[in-house]
Design a protein around this motif. Sequence first.
Motif, PDB file in Angstrom:
ATOM      1  N   GLY A  16      16.532  -9.891 -34.384  1.00 51.22           N
ATOM      2  CA  GLY A  16      16.223 -11.116 -35.010  1.00 51.22           C
ATOM      3  C   GLY A  16      16.303 -10.775 -36.611  1.00 51.22           C
ATOM      4  O   GLY A  16      15.470 -11.779 -36.802  1.00 51.22           O
ATOM      5  N   LEU A  17      16.603 -10.247 -37.680  1.00 50.70           N
ATOM      6  CA  LEU A  17      17.281  -9.874 -39.203  1.00 50.70           C
ATOM      7  C   LEU A  17      18.376 -10.178 -38.891  1.00 50.70           C
ATOM      8  O   LEU A  17      19.330  -8.781 -39.073  1.00 50.70           O
ATOM      9  CB  LEU A  17      16.426  -9.079 -39.441  1.00 50.70           C
ATOM     10  CG  LEU A  17      14.808  -8.411 -38.226  1.00 50.70           C
ATOM     11  CD1 LEU A  17      14.240  -7.336 -39.616  1.00 50.70           C
ATOM     12  CD2 LEU A  17      13.740  -9.561 -39.092  1.00 50.70           C
ATOM     13  N   PRO A  18      18.163 -10.506 -40.077  1.00 50.54           N
ATOM     14  CA  PRO A  18      19.991 -10.044 -41.294  1.00 50.54           C
ATOM     15  C   PRO A  18      19.831  -8.633 -41.795  1.00 50.54           C
ATOM     16  O   PRO A  18      19.027  -7.919 -42.174  1.00 50.54           O
ATOM     17  CB  PRO A  18      19.759 -11.470 -42.262  1.00 50.54           C
ATOM     18  CG  PRO A  18      18.273 -11.903 -42.447  1.00 50.54           C
ATOM     19  CD  PRO A  18      18.273 -11.516 -41.648  1.00 50.54           C
ATOM     20  N   VAL A  19      20.889  -8.133 -41.106  1.00 45.34           N
ATOM     21  CA  VAL A  19      21.332  -6.981 -42.106  1.00 45.34           C
ATOM     22  C   VAL A  19      22.711  -7.181 -42.997  1.00 45.34           C
ATOM     23  O   VAL A  19      23.921  -7.762 -42.347  1.00 45.34           O
ATOM     24  CB  VAL A  19      21.946  -5.875 -40.529  1.00 45.34           C
ATOM     25  CG1 VAL A  19      22.205  -4.514 -41.185  1.00 45.34           C
ATOM     26  CG2 VAL A  19      21.211  -5.693 -39.837  1.00 45.34           C
ATOM     27  N   VAL A  20      22.938  -6.797 -43.751  1.00 48.95           N
ATOM     28  CA  VAL A  20      23.135  -6.556 -45.041  1.00 48.95           C
ATOM     29  C   VAL A  20      23.811  -5.058 -45.559  1.00 48.95           C
ATOM     30  O   VAL A  20      22.882  -3.948 -45.354  1.00 48.95           O
ATOM     31  CB  VAL A  20      22.970  -7.014 -46.313  1.00 48.95           C
ATOM     32  CG1 VAL A  20      23.650  -6.528 -47.998  1.00 48.95           C
ATOM     33  CG2 VAL A  20      22.799  -8.245 -46.321  1.00 48.95           C
ATOM     34  N   CYS A  21      25.309  -4.974 -45.161  1.00 49.89           N
ATOM     35  CA  CYS A  21      25.539  -3.643 -44.828  1.00 49.89           C
ATOM     36  C   CYS A  21      26.095  -3.072 -46.943  1.00 49.89           C
ATOM     37  O   CYS A  21      27.295  -3.866 -47.299  1.00 49.89           O
ATOM     38  CB  CYS A  21      27.169  -3.388 -43.968  1.00 49.89           C
ATOM     39  SG  CYS A  21      27.219  -1.607 -45.247  1.00 49.89           S
ATOM     40  N   ALA A  22      26.006  -1.863 -47.662  1.00 50.59           N
ATOM     41  CA  ALA A  22      26.509  -2.306 -48.463  1.00 50.59           C
ATOM     42  C   ALA A  22      27.607  -1.406 -48.952  1.00 50.59           C
ATOM     43  O   ALA A  22      26.899   0.237 -48.500  1.00 50.59           O
ATOM     44  CB  ALA A  22      25.810  -2.074 -49.902  1.00 50.59           C
ATOM     45  N   VAL A  23      29.157  -1.039 -49.050  1.00 53.63           N
ATOM     46  CA  VAL A  23      29.973  -0.463 -48.610  1.00 53.63           C
ATOM     47  C   VAL A  23      30.065   0.548 -49.455  1.00 53.63           C
ATOM     48  O   VAL A  23      31.020  -0.105 -50.512  1.00 53.63           O
ATOM     49  CB  VAL A  23      30.981  -0.688 -47.505  1.00 53.63           C
ATOM     50  CG1 VAL A  23      31.951   0.891 -47.659  1.00 53.63           C
ATOM     51  CG2 VAL A  23      30.945  -0.983 -46.643  1.00 53.63           C
ATOM     52  N   ASN A  24      29.603   1.476 -50.221  1.00 50.54           N
ATOM     53  CA  ASN A  24      30.295   2.069 -52.025  1.00 50.54           C
ATOM     54  C   ASN A  24      30.848   3.337 -51.817  1.00 50.54           C
ATOM     55  O   ASN A  24      31.238   3.363 -52.725  1.00 50.54           O
ATOM     56  CB  ASN A  24      28.344   2.780 -52.717  1.00 50.54           C
ATOM     57  CG  ASN A  24      28.059   3.620 -51.259  1.00 50.54           C
ATOM     58  OD1 ASN A  24      27.506   3.500 -49.928  1.00 50.54           O
ATOM     59  ND2 ASN A  24      27.488   5.209 -51.644  1.00 50.54           N
ATOM     60  N   GLY A  25      31.766   3.725 -51.165  1.00 55.27           N
ATOM     61  CA  GLY A  25      32.654   4.468 -50.635  1.00 55.27           C
ATOM     62  C   GLY A  25      33.328   4.874 -49.558  1.00 55.27           C
ATOM     63  O   GLY A  25      33.284   2.994 -48.787  1.00 55.27           O
ATOM     64  N   VAL A  26      34.390   5.550 -49.729  1.00 60.15           N
ATOM     65  CA  VAL A  26      35.233   5.327 -47.704  1.00 60.15           C
ATOM     66  C   VAL A  26      33.850   5.293 -47.298  1.00 60.15           C
ATOM     67  O   VAL A  26      33.076   5.769 -46.830  1.00 60.15           O
ATOM     68  CB  VAL A  26      34.930   6.883 -48.141  1.00 60.15           C
ATOM     69  CG1 VAL A  26      34.517   8.090 -48.022  1.00 60.15           C
ATOM     70  CG2 VAL A  26      37.033   6.862 -46.345  1.00 60.15           C
ATOM     71  N   ALA A  27      34.518   4.939 -45.985  1.00 65.49           N
ATOM     72  CA  ALA A  27      33.726   4.582 -44.842  1.00 65.49           C
ATOM     73  C   ALA A  27      35.068   4.618 -43.697  1.00 65.49           C
ATOM     74  O   ALA A  27      35.575   3.896 -43.540  1.00 65.49           O
ATOM     75  CB  ALA A  27      32.836   2.904 -44.184  1.00 65.49           C
ATOM     76  N   ALA A  28      34.670   5.762 -42.734  1.00 61.67           N
ATOM     77  CA  ALA A  28      35.687   6.526 -42.121  1.00 61.67           C
ATOM     78  C   ALA A  28      35.252   6.460 -40.458  1.00 61.67           C
ATOM     79  O   ALA A  28      33.645   6.679 -40.455  1.00 61.67           O
ATOM     80  CB  ALA A  28      36.554   7.328 -42.902  1.00 61.67           C
ATOM     81  N   GLY A  29      35.619   6.298 -39.672  1.00 56.90           N
ATOM     82  CA  GLY A  29      35.380   6.443 -38.087  1.00 56.90           C
ATOM     83  C   GLY A  29      34.378   5.903 -37.599  1.00 56.90           C
ATOM     84  O   GLY A  29      34.300   4.023 -38.004  1.00 56.90           O
ATOM     85  N   ALA A  30      33.163   6.149 -37.282  1.00 53.03           N
ATOM     86  CA  ALA A  30      32.129   5.829 -37.143  1.00 53.03           C
ATOM     87  C   ALA A  30      31.740   5.058 -37.813  1.00 53.03           C
ATOM     88  O   ALA A  30      30.664   4.402 -37.884  1.00 53.03           O
ATOM     89  CB  ALA A  30      31.141   6.633 -35.661  1.00 53.03           C
ATOM     90  N   GLY A  31      31.828   5.358 -39.084  1.00 53.73           N
ATOM     91  CA  GLY A  31      30.814   4.932 -40.606  1.00 53.73           C
ATOM     92  C   GLY A  31      31.543   3.925 -41.215  1.00 53.73           C
ATOM     93  O   GLY A  31      31.024   2.247 -41.185  1.00 53.73           O
ATOM     94  N   ALA A  32      33.101   3.644 -40.260  1.00 54.27           N
ATOM     95  CA  ALA A  32      33.182   1.764 -40.539  1.00 54.27           C
ATOM     96  C   ALA A  32      33.143   1.604 -39.504  1.00 54.27           C
ATOM     97  O   ALA A  32      32.514   0.077 -40.153  1.00 54.27           O
ATOM     98  CB  ALA A  32      34.852   2.661 -40.029  1.00 54.27           C
ATOM     99  N   ASN A  33      32.635   1.294 -38.589  1.00 52.74           N
ATOM    100  CA  ASN A  33      32.299   0.873 -37.170  1.00 52.74           C
ATOM    101  C   ASN A  33      31.021   0.191 -37.497  1.00 52.74           C
ATOM    102  O   ASN A  33      30.518  -0.836 -37.344  1.00 52.74           O
ATOM    103  CB  ASN A  33      32.787   1.048 -36.195  1.00 52.74           C
ATOM    104  CG  ASN A  33      34.378   0.944 -35.953  1.00 52.74           C
ATOM    105  OD1 ASN A  33      34.869  -0.048 -37.051  1.00 52.74           O
ATOM    106  ND2 ASN A  33      35.204   1.867 -35.316  1.00 52.74           N
ATOM    107  N   LEU A  34      30.362   1.738 -38.088  1.00 53.33           N
ATOM    108  CA  LEU A  34      28.525   1.364 -38.313  1.00 53.33           C
ATOM    109  C   LEU A  34      28.584   0.031 -39.156  1.00 53.33           C
ATOM    110  O   LEU A  34      27.657  -1.016 -39.848  1.00 53.33           O
ATOM    111  CB  LEU A  34      27.788   2.029 -38.670  1.00 53.33           C
ATOM    112  CG  LEU A  34      26.652   2.491 -39.396  1.00 53.33           C
ATOM    113  CD1 LEU A  34      25.507   2.435 -38.191  1.00 53.33           C
ATOM    114  CD2 LEU A  34      26.665   3.918 -40.234  1.00 53.33           C
ATOM    115  N   ALA A  35      29.532  -0.315 -40.530  1.00 54.02           N
ATOM    116  CA  ALA A  35      29.032  -0.898 -41.389  1.00 54.02           C
ATOM    117  C   ALA A  35      29.724  -2.068 -40.539  1.00 54.02           C
ATOM    118  O   ALA A  35      28.909  -3.684 -40.902  1.00 54.02           O
ATOM    119  CB  ALA A  35      30.428  -0.546 -42.820  1.00 54.02           C
TER     120      ALA A  35
END
Length: 258
Positions: free
Chosen positions: A95-114
Amino acid sequence: MTILVEECPGYRHITLNRPDRLNALTAEMGAALLAALEAAEAERECRAVLVSGAGRAFCAGQDLTAVAPNGGRAPDLKTLLDGYNRVIRKLRGLGLPVVCAVNGVAAGAGANLALACDIVLAGRSASFIQAFAKIGLIPDVGGTWMLPRLVGAARARGLAMLAEPLSAERAVEWGLIWQAVDDAALLDEAHGLTARLAQQATIGLGLAKRALDAAETNTLDRQLDFERDLQDQLASTADYAEGVRAFLDKRRPIFTGR
Ligand code: LHQ
């Protein structure tokens, strides 16, 4: 520690912390991430969350050294994914806003986590790779659900099947993420945005998430009723009273998240 948690005024900053492996995910890291989100949710003073990665990458997806088939025996991806899926469900249900700062490559499950976060900022040199097809897998941790909704069927298929890097600028253009900013400014921008969200009407933001997710399966008719019921709930919050009062008084509202 695979995850670092920093207490900031009004919010928590969670950092994926295996920089020598480009923050590749392990079962232990998934469990730590879930625990950090649960702790943020339980803390009354915490009204937003920021997620980023340590070092030059955001997250390279599953740590492939932990899931290599061994002597012809298939690894247990089911148990692993049950763990990661709990993190995705928690991010969406928080119930809280979540901000993601993608500071470099986001691959596979890392991309979808973002992509499971509410507002995604990326450094201009960052990229998103649905790397799964390169190793014979499908986009997981919500990828097949999120991609077509964010970028449409044609682009989702291209991303899933070609596994090519998508630049941060192109990701914005396609509607995959919110904004691309200069690399050097990314963390400052992300902290500023998270701090701003932490001062907004928290219950309303949480219910906006719920309404937007529910809209994915509701008819307009059901969604209209759902919006009405959520709005009815919000009508009795202190923040709604403060928001209206501040507007009429021509001043900035001071929201308390109540
Ligand atoms: C890594 C990794 C990595 C281990 C870089 N693992 N070491 C799958 C299975 C099970 C359940 C859960 O769900 C999933 C979903 C998935 O996430 S599948 C997709 C997994 N990820 C990938 O396939 C991406 C693999 N990594 C890469 O393609 C590249 O490393 C990228 C494009 C991310 C970055 O490339 P570079 O900037 O050129 O860096 P690099 O490749 O040189 O990596 C630096 C180091 O990190 C290197 O180690 P070394 O000892 O040589 O310095 C890599 O081996 C290591 N690393 N990703 N996923």
